[in-house]
Every structure is written in C-alpha cells, then in structure tokens.
Scaffold this active site. Structure first.
Site, PDB file in Angstrom:
ATOM      1  N   ASN A  37      50.443  29.396  38.612  1.00 28.42           N
ATOM      2  CA  ASN A  37      49.522  29.845  39.662  1.00 28.42           C
ATOM      3  C   ASN A  37      48.076  29.462  39.368  1.00 28.42           C
ATOM      4  OD1 ASN A  37      48.808  31.143  42.022  1.00 28.42           O
ATOM      5  ND2 ASN A  37      48.912  33.230  41.165  1.00 28.42           N
ATOM      6  N   HIS A 122      56.563  46.885  44.028  1.00 27.10           N
ATOM      7  CA  HIS A 122      55.129  47.167  43.880  1.00 27.10           C
ATOM      8  C   HIS A 122      54.635  48.100  44.970  1.00 27.10           C
ATOM      9  CE1 HIS A 122      53.721  43.402  41.494  1.00 27.10           C
ATOM     10  NE2 HIS A 122      54.888  43.811  41.081  1.00 27.10           N
ATOM     11  N   ARG A 147      56.338  50.068  40.590  1.00 25.65           N
ATOM     12  CA  ARG A 147      55.060  49.912  39.891  1.00 25.65           C
ATOM     13  C   ARG A 147      53.970  50.484  40.782  1.00 25.65           C
ATOM     14  NH1 ARG A 147      51.835  44.303  38.407  1.00 25.65           N
ATOM     15  NH2 ARG A 147      50.645  44.728  40.273  1.00 25.65           N
ATOM     16  N   TYR A 159      42.291  44.359  40.851  1.00 26.22           N
ATOM     17  CA  TYR A 159      43.493  43.557  40.722  1.00 26.22           C
ATOM     18  C   TYR A 159      44.746  44.381  41.062  1.00 26.22           C
ATOM     19  CZ  TYR A 159      47.809  42.742  38.486  1.00 26.22           C
ATOM     20  OH  TYR A 159      49.141  42.669  38.286  1.00 26.22           O
ATOM     21  N   ASP A 211      50.576  48.402  35.559  1.00 23.53           N
ATOM     22  CA  ASP A 211      50.040  47.185  34.940  1.00 23.53           C
ATOM     23  C   ASP A 211      48.532  47.349  34.734  1.00 23.53           C
ATOM     24  OD1 ASP A 211      49.403  44.622  34.182  1.00 23.53           O
ATOM     25  OD2 ASP A 211      50.341  43.637  35.907  1.00 23.53           O
ATOM     26  N   HIS A 213      46.699  44.931  33.295  1.00 23.66           N
ATOM     27  CA  HIS A 213      46.165  43.571  33.406  1.00 23.66           C
ATOM     28  C   HIS A 213      45.115  43.254  32.350  1.00 23.66           C
ATOM     29  CE1 HIS A 213      46.088  39.907  35.997  1.00 23.66           C
ATOM     30  NE2 HIS A 213      47.325  40.332  36.131  1.00 23.66           N
ATOM     31  N   GLU A 237      52.014  48.169  31.153  1.00 27.04           N
ATOM     32  CA  GLU A 237      52.074  46.708  30.968  1.00 27.04           C
ATOM     33  C   GLU A 237      50.710  46.125  30.631  1.00 27.04           C
ATOM     34  OE1 GLU A 237      53.726  44.881  34.455  1.00 27.04           O
ATOM     35  OE2 GLU A 237      52.585  43.038  34.136  1.00 27.04           O
ATOM     36  N   GLU A 263      53.687  38.283  30.175  1.00 29.64           N
ATOM     37  CA  GLU A 263      53.766  37.390  31.337  1.00 29.64           C
ATOM     38  C   GLU A 263      52.958  36.107  31.145  1.00 29.64           C
ATOM     39  OE1 GLU A 263      52.287  40.156  34.379  1.00 29.64           O
ATOM     40  OE2 GLU A 263      50.530  38.877  34.574  1.00 29.64           O
ATOM     41  N   ARG A 284      58.079  40.250  28.523  1.00 30.40           N
ATOM     42  CA  ARG A 284      58.024  39.792  29.920  1.00 30.40           C
ATOM     43  C   ARG A 284      57.906  38.276  30.080  1.00 30.40           C
ATOM     44  NH1 ARG A 284      56.948  42.215  34.149  1.00 30.40           N
ATOM     45  NH2 ARG A 284      54.962  41.271  34.749  1.00 30.40           N
ATOM     46  N   HIS A 313      58.681  38.827  34.251  1.00 28.21           N
ATOM     47  CA  HIS A 313      57.643  38.666  35.262  1.00 28.21           C
ATOM     48  C   HIS A 313      58.315  38.128  36.539  1.00 28.21           C
ATOM     49  CE1 HIS A 313      53.531  36.520  36.099  1.00 28.21           C
ATOM     50  NE2 HIS A 313      53.529  37.739  36.595  1.00 28.21           N
ATOM     51  N   ASP A 317      54.188  34.471  42.912  1.00 32.99           N
ATOM     52  CA  ASP A 317      53.748  33.129  42.511  1.00 32.99           C
ATOM     53  C   ASP A 317      54.746  32.408  41.592  1.00 32.99           C
ATOM     54  OD1 ASP A 317      51.633  35.311  41.244  1.00 32.99           O
ATOM     55  OD2 ASP A 317      52.329  33.937  39.693  1.00 32.99           O
ATOM     56  N   GLU A 340      61.114  42.345  37.549  1.00 33.96           N
ATOM     57  CA  GLU A 340      60.067  42.542  38.556  1.00 33.96           C
ATOM     58  C   GLU A 340      60.463  41.819  39.846  1.00 33.96           C
ATOM     59  OE1 GLU A 340      56.227  40.936  37.493  1.00 33.96           O
ATOM     60  OE2 GLU A 340      55.230  41.940  39.160  1.00 33.96           O
ATOM     61  N   TRP A 403      40.879  39.202  32.656  1.00 30.30           N
ATOM     62  CA  TRP A 403      41.534  39.249  33.973  1.00 30.30           C
ATOM     63  C   TRP A 403      43.026  39.197  33.748  1.00 30.30           C
ATOM     64  CZ3 TRP A 403      43.526  39.507  38.524  1.00 30.30           C
ATOM     65  CH2 TRP A 403      44.470  38.561  38.950  1.00 30.30           C
TER      66      TRP A 403
HETATM   67  O1  LIG Z   1      52.631  41.801  36.764  1.00 29.85           O
HETATM   68  C1  LIG Z   1      52.443  40.930  37.583  1.00 29.85           C
HETATM   69  O2  LIG Z   1      53.201  40.652  38.497  1.00 29.85           O
HETATM   70  C2  LIG Z   1      51.241  40.107  37.412  1.00 29.85           C
HETATM   71  O3  LIG Z   1      50.258  40.669  36.647  1.00 29.85           O
HETATM   72  C3  LIG Z   1      50.866  39.138  38.466  1.00 29.85           C
HETATM   73  O4  LIG Z   1      50.429  39.679  39.654  1.00 29.85           O
HETATM   74  C4  LIG Z   1      49.903  38.122  37.912  1.00 29.85           C
HETATM   75  O5  LIG Z   1      48.596  38.562  37.992  1.00 29.85           O
HETATM   76  C5  LIG Z   1      50.065  36.845  38.621  1.00 29.85           C
HETATM   77  O6  LIG Z   1      51.385  36.426  38.466  1.00 29.85           O
HETATM   78  C6  LIG Z   1      49.115  35.783  38.143  1.00 29.85           C
HETATM   79  O7  LIG Z   1      49.440  34.570  38.710  1.00 29.85           O
HETATM   80 MG   LIG Z   2      51.363  41.889  35.161  1.00 27.18          MG
END
Ligand SMILES: O=C(O)[C@H](O)[C@@H](O)[C@H](O)[C@H](O)CO
Ligand SMILES: [Mg+2]
Length: 403
Positions: A37, A122, A147, A159, A211, A213, A237, A263, A284, A313, A317, A340, A403
């Site tokens: 992605n 989600h 989630r 995010y 998550d 992140h 996560e 991920e 993941r 994961h 994307d 997921e 991020w």
């Molecule tokens: O747990 C998740 O599914 C992720 O954190 C995604 O949302 C990522 O941010 C994305 O795949 C980045 O490309």
């Molecule tokens: Mg994630």
C-alpha cells in the site's frame, strides 16, 4: 514443465492492487498478490525488471529452490519491496502446484486443522456511541470478534476511524501524505472508556481487539495494557513500533493483556526475539509482505513452539488473492488464532472472483484446485492505477511521530 511467461497487472477498483501472473508452457497459470500500500509501483518495478526475466524457463514446481534463488540470489536481503515481490511469485507457484495436483491449497499444506476460520471485523465511530452502533451491526452480522476504534476528544482525525460513520476507513486517502495530529495523553485518558462501554453493552462473550498503530512508548503501552486488563481484550495490536524487539519485554513485565504485532514485518528475523522470548501472543506477518506461504510457514512453525498464534493482517489493501491464500493457510496452520477481515468493495470482488465465503463470523475455505482466487484481466483494465499515499502523523508541537 517450464515457466513460459509472467507479468504484473496493476488495477485500482477503488484502491490499488498489484497482481503477478505466472503462466507455464503447459498452459496452467497461477496468480500472486504483490500489493504494498502506497508503494505499489516500487514492487512492480522490482518484479518487471529483476524477477520476471530470471523466472522464465525455470521449473514452476521447484517452489523452495525458486524462493531461495530470489532471496539469497539478490544479495540484498529482506525489505518490504523485495519480500512482497518474492511473496507474489511464491503464492502464484503454490497456486500452480495445487492446480497441477487437482487439490485446494490447504490440502497440499497438510489438510484441514479446523472447519472454519474465525475473523474479526472493524467497528469505528467518531465517538464511543457511534462505535457501539457499529459493534452492534457487526454482532448482528454474525461476527464473534470485533476490533474497536473510536475518535478521541481533542484529536481532529485519527487513524483507523472512518471519516463517515458506517463506512470503512481508508489509510491511503490522498495523492501525497495527509498530515494528522496526535496526542498520546488524550488517547490514553480516553481509550479505556471505550472498552468499558463495549463490555457493558455486549457482555463477556464478544472478542474485542484494538490497534494502537505503533503510537506509544513501551512504558505508555504497559500502562494501557494494565489499565484495560478488566475488559479482557483478545489483543492489543502494535502498541509500540517493533524495530526494537526488546521493547515488548518491558511491556510484558507489566500486563497480562495479550499482545499482537507484525503487520509491517517482512521476515522471520523481524519476529525471532519476540517469539523466542514469548513477548507476544499473536504474530501478524502476512503472506504478501513476508515472503509468501513458504516463508510465513516457517514463522508460524517457530511461533508454534512458543505458544504464539497467527493473526494475519487482512485490510482492504491486501487483495483477495492474499485473503484467499490466507484462508487456506488459516484452515491448515495448527497454531491459528484469528484472521482480520475488512470486506473489499464489490468492484474489487468482481475483478477478483473467488470461492471463499463468509458465514456466521467465519470464513469457509473453497474446494477449487489452487488458492481459489482468479483475476478478470479485461475488467481490471477498466480501473487504472492512481497514486495514493498513507498519511503521516505529528505531535501537537509538530514533531513527526509514528504512523
Ligand atoms: O490493522 C490493520 O488493518 C492496519 O493497521 C491497516 O489498516 C494498515 O494501516 C494498512 O494496512 C496500511 O496499509
Ligand atoms: Mg494494524
């Protein structure tokens, strides 16, 4: 048997996907997902310029040898671009081998360890109440695990929370990276209230996941894990970035909240200390970003020795080719945890016809020989590539953050 030709297909039915197709001299073909992605075209260049020319004429049945040829042979090992390219080749070759055997992929891996694969969906909302409505919708649709991500008062955009309630969020939402502003203290003060509200409304049986992140420091993650223990999360996560694997050792000393990470990993070596020290509970790393079935199987086997389970994961994307292959892997792997699942758009599902199906919060694997996912190349042409970037994140004083 020989690989006669191979080529990349870039299509954007709502978002960008990169697919590798490998065709043998006997007419059998396989496809693999190479979507990274926000960096899609880097993998396309790697495949077109360096990998595909070296594949022509090789025996497609020698999956292991081709994997090591591409990994060791490049001299420049690992990295998301390299490993996504290798993964696409690997997935396509497993697809070919299963088609040649006349079996669904899970049979070649060793057969079913389970009848169905539990997924988590989600739920996102601009505040706790709207997030609870989304959780309710998922429960009504049969999900056993959800989630939860909600907006935080004082943080404008965050995010994992959709711009509009009821819609999925899209991380790559701008031509060039959008900028978000982050406050750890506002987040930490708010997020335990979300889990308390979910437990109060939905009781103890629903699995809840969250998550972070990568946005906390180890001691902040320890505080969060400890504070949310009463709500029995399925997992927390990516609570810290994982380049420093020892960070998880610190978090682990403080909390029994299960930890998931991986991920962004692309190799077993990203996870080795995490697994061997039992600092995590779920790994993941995905088929597309971590070298395909051949390599992720090694990660899963190592994890199994240490009571670590898989939790692939599965965002939008990654293409249906990755999801379909993952469902075969999940159906086989002994130490499966959860998968997921963010549903793809209907345009994406049309470009990638597949035989897996969602039922009662689980995926049921298909029986078609191969991984069960195809690509409609004519339809794919109707959706040209459009550059899209993931956002960046800054603290309130302007410091660039994780991020
Ligand atoms: O747990 C998740 O599914 C992720 O954190 C995604 O949302 C990522 O941010 C994305 O795949 C980045 O490309
Ligand atoms: Mg994630």
């Amino acid at each position: 048997m020989k690989i006669e030709h191979a080529y990349t297909i870039v299509t954007s039915p709502g978002r960008n996907f990169v697919t590798l197709k490998i065709v043998t001299d006997e007419g059998t073909y396989g496809i693999g997902d190479a979507t990274l992605n926000g960096r899609e075209m880097a993998v396309v260049a790697y495949l077109d310029e360096h990998v595909i020319p070296a594949l022509i004429g090789r025996d497609p049945q020698r999956i292991e040898d081709i994997w090591h040829y591409l990994y060791r042979g490049a001299y420049w090992r690992r990295g998301p671009v390299t490993m996504s390219a290798i993964a696409a080749v690997d997935m396509a070759l497993w697809d070919i081998k299963s088609k040649l055997a006349g079996m669904p992929l899970y049979q070649l891996l060793g057969g079913k360890s389970r009848e169905r694969v539990m997924v988590y969906g989600h739920a996102t909302g601009r505040d706790i109440d709207s997030c609870l409505e989304e959780v309710a919708r998922h429960v009504d649709e049969g999900y056993k695990a959800v989630r939860v991500q909600a907006g935080v008062p004082g943080i404008a955009s965050i995010y994992g929370v959709a711009k509009k309630d009821g819609e999925p969020y899209e991380p790559a939402d701008a031509d060039l990276p959008a900028e978000h502003v982050w406050s750890t203290s506002k987040y930490l003060n708010h997020v335990p209230k979300l889990f308390a509200a979910v437990r109060e409304r939905f009781g103890d049986d629903l699995h809840i996941l969250h998550d972070v992140h990568h946005r906390l420091t180890p001691i902040e993650a320890a505080r969060l894990g400890k504070e949310v223990e009463p709500y029995h999360l399925f997992w927390l996560e990516d609570c810290v970035p994982a380049e420093n694997q020892e960070a998880f050792g610190l978090i682990r000393q403080h909390t029994t909240t299960p930890l998931a990470v991986g991920e962004v990993f692309n190799s077993l070596y990203d996870a080795k200390a995490l697994i061997e020290n039992q600092w995590i509970d779920y790994i993941r790393a995905t088929l597309t970003h971590a070298g395909g079935i051949t390599h992720v199987r090694r990660i899963a086997d190592l994890a199994g020795l240490y009571h670590v389970r898989t939790g692939f994961h599965g965002p939008t994307d990654l293409s249906p080719v990755c999801l379909g292959s993952a469902i075969h892997f999940d159906t086989w792997v002994p130490n499966f945890g959860i998968q997921e699942y963010m549903p793809h758009t209907s345009a994406t599902d049309e470009v990638f016809p597949h035989d897996y199906r969602f039922e009662d919060g689980h995926f049921i694997v298909g029986e078609t020989p191969g991984h069960g996912v195809d690509i409609d190349e004519e339809l794919a042409k109707q959706y040209p590539y459009k550059r899209a970037s993931l956002p960046v994140n800054r603290l309130e004083d302007g410091t660039l953050w994780h991020w």
